[in-house]
Enzyme design. Sequence first.
Site: not given
Ligand code: KET
Length: 429
Positions: A159, A240, A276
């Site tokens: 990510w 993560d 998610k």
């Molecule tokens: N870890 C991973 C691996 C991840 O894909 C995300 C979010 C997060 C943490 C953080 O999510 P949060 O909303 O802070 O709980 N990924 C998606 C959104 C983004 O980039 O913020 C994405 O990859 O589209």
Amino acid sequence: MAMAMRIRNAASRRAMSPISGDFSLRSMSSWWKNVEPAPKDPILGVTEAFLADPSPDKVNVGVGAYRDDNGKPVVLECVREAERRIAGSSFMEYLPMGGSVKMVEETLKLAYGDNSEFIKDKRIAAVQSLSGTGACRLFADFHKRFRPDSQIYIPVPTWSNHHNIWRDAQVTQKTYHYYHPETKGLNFSGLMDDVKNAPEGSFFLLHACAHNPTGVDPTEEQWREISQLFKAKNHFAFFDMAYQGFASGDPAKDAKSIRIFLEDGHHIGISQSYAKNMGLYGQRVGCLSVLCEDEKQAVTVKSQLQQLARPMYSNPPLHGAQIVSTILGDPELKSLWLKEVKIMADRIIGMRTTLRESLEKLGSPLSWEHVTKQIGMFCYSGLTPEQVDRLTSEYHIYMTRNGRISMAGVTTGNVGYLANAIHEVTKSS
Ligand code: KET
């Protein structure tokens, strides 16, 4: 009236005084002269471009955000019911620095298991975090403060924000092999070599399930081998877990990697997010936990995590935590949530099959087997940045330039259009 006159007079006095006027203008404009525009975020920048496109055909498969089969954002039924129950509460006080104790308690059960001995023995230092991003960042800051000389190993690819998080926390980053572009699967031997060759006691970032962006996870057997090697090398595993439930449809199954490490006696760290799997994206609710040697150490570590949080945001937001603890604290709502997670995961799995079949029906000369083999929210399609650019400029299809397709944005209505466009930009390659 008198006030308006005074303001006008002051303004005209300033206008009549060229020296002070010039001086203040010059000094005001010079403060940020050296600031360059920030590069667009590779993921959230895609959403911005999508929103700015007036085309009625546009499709957003950029950000990992779940949509229903009509392409609409979803508020889960369990969340709606929790909201109804919370509506009666007028509690608006600050949460403690570590967040909602009830929410954290329920969240730990999801990762460590309902009957976890570590929970019973109070060996886990855990705080509510600003979703998964906040949990990663808090851990990175903790890492920097207490193990300043060690580095973190991050998979290739990962990510994109992982790099920003550990960079801003000033932790040195190294990478480890993860994905094999030819097989579109796991580069297990490369991964194991890197784990073996890392200095003893290194920190590793692992995606607990539904790896982003590749959709490729180690098998259970491979996780066992990884865990054994980590043990031999005395490495620290930081998991993560942003997609618990999205890999298999069952949050307990998706925690398997973590459970294996726990069985093997590792002291791990975990970032959990409800963005998610509960659809609480904008509520920013998650949890950071660190498994310690004993209760005393857990109390100490938690006090330091809180100390890190205090000058950053003081304490985390209330509403999302209330939603989560209302759902997970009620057996009926919890089972409704589990059903809804499965529905989301299954819809994505169904769309993988449809996308692959559509490409095959169009007579694509390429293999699209990986579309159905990969798991979780994303398909790492193998499209090149240039092909992605063509999808965007010619077909108004928005995705990250690494070729990642958010399967959560694919619907019965747009899958044919998407397949056709992918076929058009790849058929000559
Ligand atoms: N870890 C991973 C691996 C991840 O894909 C995300 C979010 C997060 C943490 C953080 O999510 P949060 O909303 O802070 O709980 N990924 C998606 C959104 C983004 O980039 O913020 C994405 O990859 O589209």
